[in-house]
Design an enzyme around this catalytic site. Structure first.
Site, PDB file in Angstrom:
ATOM      1  N   ASN A   1       0.878  -1.166   0.000  1.00 60.10           N
ATOM      2  CA  ASN A   1       0.000   0.000   0.000  1.00 60.10           C
ATOM      3  C   ASN A   1       0.920   1.221   0.000  1.00 60.10           C
ATOM      4  O   ASN A   1       1.495   1.560   1.027  1.00 60.10           O
ATOM      5  CB  ASN A   1      -0.893  -0.033   1.256  1.00 60.10           C
ATOM      6  CG  ASN A   1      -1.711   1.231   1.411  1.00 60.10           C
ATOM      7  OD1 ASN A   1      -1.759   2.074   0.517  1.00 60.10           O
ATOM      8  ND2 ASN A   1      -2.357   1.365   2.563  1.00 60.10           N
TER       9      ASN A   1
ATOM     10  N   LYS B   1       0.206   4.252  -0.280  1.00 61.90           N
ATOM     11  CA  LYS B   1      -0.389   5.454   0.315  1.00 61.90           C
ATOM     12  C   LYS B   1      -0.109   6.671  -0.580  1.00 61.90           C
ATOM     13  O   LYS B   1      -0.095   6.528  -1.801  1.00 61.90           O
ATOM     14  CB  LYS B   1       0.105   5.625   1.755  1.00 61.90           C
ATOM     15  CG  LYS B   1      -0.122   4.343   2.572  1.00 61.90           C
ATOM     16  CD  LYS B   1       0.035   4.501   4.049  1.00 61.90           C
ATOM     17  CE  LYS B   1      -0.226   3.163   4.736  1.00 61.90           C
ATOM     18  NZ  LYS B   1      -0.167   3.225   6.188  1.00 61.90           N
TER      19      LYS B   1
ATOM     20  N   HIS C   1      -9.690   1.254   4.441  1.00 64.82           N
ATOM     21  CA  HIS C   1      -8.446   1.395   5.216  1.00 64.82           C
ATOM     22  C   HIS C   1      -8.700   2.346   6.387  1.00 64.82           C
ATOM     23  O   HIS C   1      -9.476   3.296   6.254  1.00 64.82           O
ATOM     24  CB  HIS C   1      -7.335   1.936   4.313  1.00 64.82           C
ATOM     25  CG  HIS C   1      -5.999   1.884   4.965  1.00 64.82           C
ATOM     26  ND1 HIS C   1      -5.598   2.819   5.896  1.00 64.82           N
ATOM     27  CD2 HIS C   1      -4.983   0.999   4.861  1.00 64.82           C
ATOM     28  CE1 HIS C   1      -4.381   2.500   6.326  1.00 64.82           C
ATOM     29  NE2 HIS C   1      -3.989   1.397   5.709  1.00 64.82           N
TER      30      HIS C   1
ATOM     31  N   GLU D   1      -7.097   4.689   7.476  1.00 62.53           N
ATOM     32  CA  GLU D   1      -6.817   6.094   7.165  1.00 62.53           C
ATOM     33  C   GLU D   1      -7.943   6.731   6.360  1.00 62.53           C
ATOM     34  O   GLU D   1      -7.919   7.933   6.102  1.00 62.53           O
ATOM     35  CB  GLU D   1      -5.463   6.193   6.433  1.00 62.53           C
ATOM     36  CG  GLU D   1      -4.314   5.925   7.403  1.00 62.53           C
ATOM     37  CD  GLU D   1      -3.029   5.461   6.761  1.00 62.53           C
ATOM     38  OE1 GLU D   1      -2.872   5.575   5.541  1.00 62.53           O
ATOM     39  OE2 GLU D   1      -2.158   4.957   7.511  1.00 62.53           O
TER      40      GLU D   1
ATOM     41  N   GLU E   1      -5.918  -5.024  10.286  1.00 63.85           N
ATOM     42  CA  GLU E   1      -4.875  -4.040  10.563  1.00 63.85           C
ATOM     43  C   GLU E   1      -5.190  -3.315  11.869  1.00 63.85           C
ATOM     44  O   GLU E   1      -5.998  -2.361  11.867  1.00 63.85           O
ATOM     45  CB  GLU E   1      -4.801  -3.010   9.437  1.00 63.85           C
ATOM     46  CG  GLU E   1      -4.456  -3.608   8.099  1.00 63.85           C
ATOM     47  CD  GLU E   1      -3.818  -2.569   7.182  1.00 63.85           C
ATOM     48  OE1 GLU E   1      -2.699  -2.811   6.740  1.00 63.85           O
ATOM     49  OE2 GLU E   1      -4.434  -1.514   6.944  1.00 63.85           O
TER      50      GLU E   1
ATOM     51  N   GLY F   1       2.082   2.032  10.735  1.00 59.51           N
ATOM     52  CA  GLY F   1       3.042   3.122  10.598  1.00 59.51           C
ATOM     53  C   GLY F   1       3.769   3.479  11.876  1.00 59.51           C
ATOM     54  O   GLY F   1       4.425   4.511  11.967  1.00 59.51           O
TER      55      GLY F   1
ATOM     56  N   SER G   1       2.946  -2.363  10.298  1.00 58.13           N
ATOM     57  CA  SER G   1       4.389  -2.449  10.524  1.00 58.13           C
ATOM     58  C   SER G   1       4.982  -3.809  10.128  1.00 58.13           C
ATOM     59  O   SER G   1       5.983  -4.247  10.701  1.00 58.13           O
ATOM     60  CB  SER G   1       4.747  -2.104  11.979  1.00 58.13           C
ATOM     61  OG  SER G   1       4.355  -0.772  12.271  1.00 58.13           O
TER      62      SER G   1
HETATM   63  P1  PGA Z   1       2.539   0.090   7.635  1.00 55.46           P
HETATM   64  O1  PGA Z   1       1.094   0.349   6.954  1.00 55.46           O
HETATM   65  O2  PGA Z   1       3.046  -1.205   7.083  1.00 55.46           O
HETATM   66  O3  PGA Z   1       3.368   1.283   7.233  1.00 55.46           O
HETATM   67  O4  PGA Z   1       2.307   0.012   9.106  1.00 55.46           O
HETATM   68  C1  PGA Z   1       0.229  -0.710   6.707  1.00 55.46           C
HETATM   69  C2  PGA Z   1      -1.062  -0.202   6.121  1.00 55.46           C
HETATM   70  O5  PGA Z   1      -1.503   0.897   6.505  1.00 55.46           O
HETATM   71  O6  PGA Z   1      -1.674  -0.852   5.243  1.00 55.46           O
END
Ligand code: PGA
Length: 267
Positions: A9, A11, A95, A97, A182, A188, A228
């Protein structure tokens, strides 16, 4: 029996030039690798260039969101059919976010802004249905916040998201779906969820799917871990019984993303 899926992803990262250079490296590194599926979910503006760069390789393309209506006067929106037209296989839906009341959205935002911006469970369900109707595979995200985990309601929160997100889908549709668990607090942050705990929640998600839609759906649906995930912890994540891959943010922006796919393929 389920092929693991390692999906990146990206982003809101990458220019066309940087993205094309990265996927050319990934494509070369993964040539001849079988046993795991790989995908990159890129910003809308990069889709066509990345689709062209991925042609002839084994890495699939995905988008990070879509609108549920098939077409019309929806300024600024992108439909599932448009994503299919640009050769997307996958689309991330719901997601954290993009779910208004979670994740990275500032607490100072008003309720009106949150409602206008955020995906709630009903919106997620509409988008999942529209994605399937257009021939895309949704990667439907779920996960609890830190506050919800600390209150001990992780399992209820996730079960609620899954039940609402899958409403009115058939068992055959769900069997072909990807779900990403998640935990919001692990995204993140570098704080990976203990893989055994991730496996426990994911087994619980599969049990919810079994109760709602039966064995074929539960045994077919791929359920990823996200938060992560990196080359350092992917082996332990993939060693879990119920985890069918990973949705990878930060670590998907580097050529070493290919190593994660190789670990999944070797399972
Ligand atoms: P990350 O993000 O691996 O940077 O923690 C995962 C995600 O948001 O899909």
């Amino acid at each position: 029996m389920r092929t693991p899926l390692i999906a990146g992803n990206w982003k809101m990262n990458m220019t066309i030039a940087d993205g094309v250079a990265l996927v050319e490296e990934l494509k070369a590194a993964l040539r001849g690798v079988t046993g795991a599926d790989a995908a990159v979910c890129v910003p809308f503006t990069l889709l066509k260039s990345i689709a062209d760069a991925l042609a002839g390789g084994t890495i699939a393309l995905g988008a990070q969101d879509m609108f549920w209506e098939p077409k019309g006067a929806y300024t600024g929106q992108i439909s599932a059919a448009m994503l299919h037209d640009v050769c997307c296989t996958y689309v991330i839906i719901g997601h954290s976010e993009r779910r208004g009341r979670f994740g990275s959205i500032p607490e100072s935002w008003s309720d009106e802004l949150l409602d206008a911006f955020g995906d709630n469970d009903a919106v997620v369900n509409r988008k999942v249905k529209a994605a399937l109707a257009a021939g895309l595979t949704p990667i439907m995200c779920c996960g609890e916040t830190l506050a919800e985990r600390e209150r001990g309601i992780t399992d209820e929160v996730v079960a609620g998201q899954i039940t609402a997100g899958l409403a009115a889908l058939t068992a055959a549709q769900v069997a072909g779906l990807v779900i990403a668990y998640e935990p919001v607090w692990a995204i993140g942050t570098g704080k990976v969820c203990d893989p055994a705990e991730g496996n426990r929640v994911i087994a619980g998600i599969r049990a919810v799917v079994r109760r709602l839609l039966g064995d074929a759906a539960a045994d077919g649906v791929r359920i990823q871990y996200g938060g992560s995930a990196s080359p350092d912890n992917i082996a332990e994540i993939m060693a879990q019984s119920d985890i069918d891959g990973a949705l990878v943010g930060g670590a998907a922006l580097k050529p070493s993303f290919a190593e994660m796919v190789k670990v999944a393929a070797a399972r």
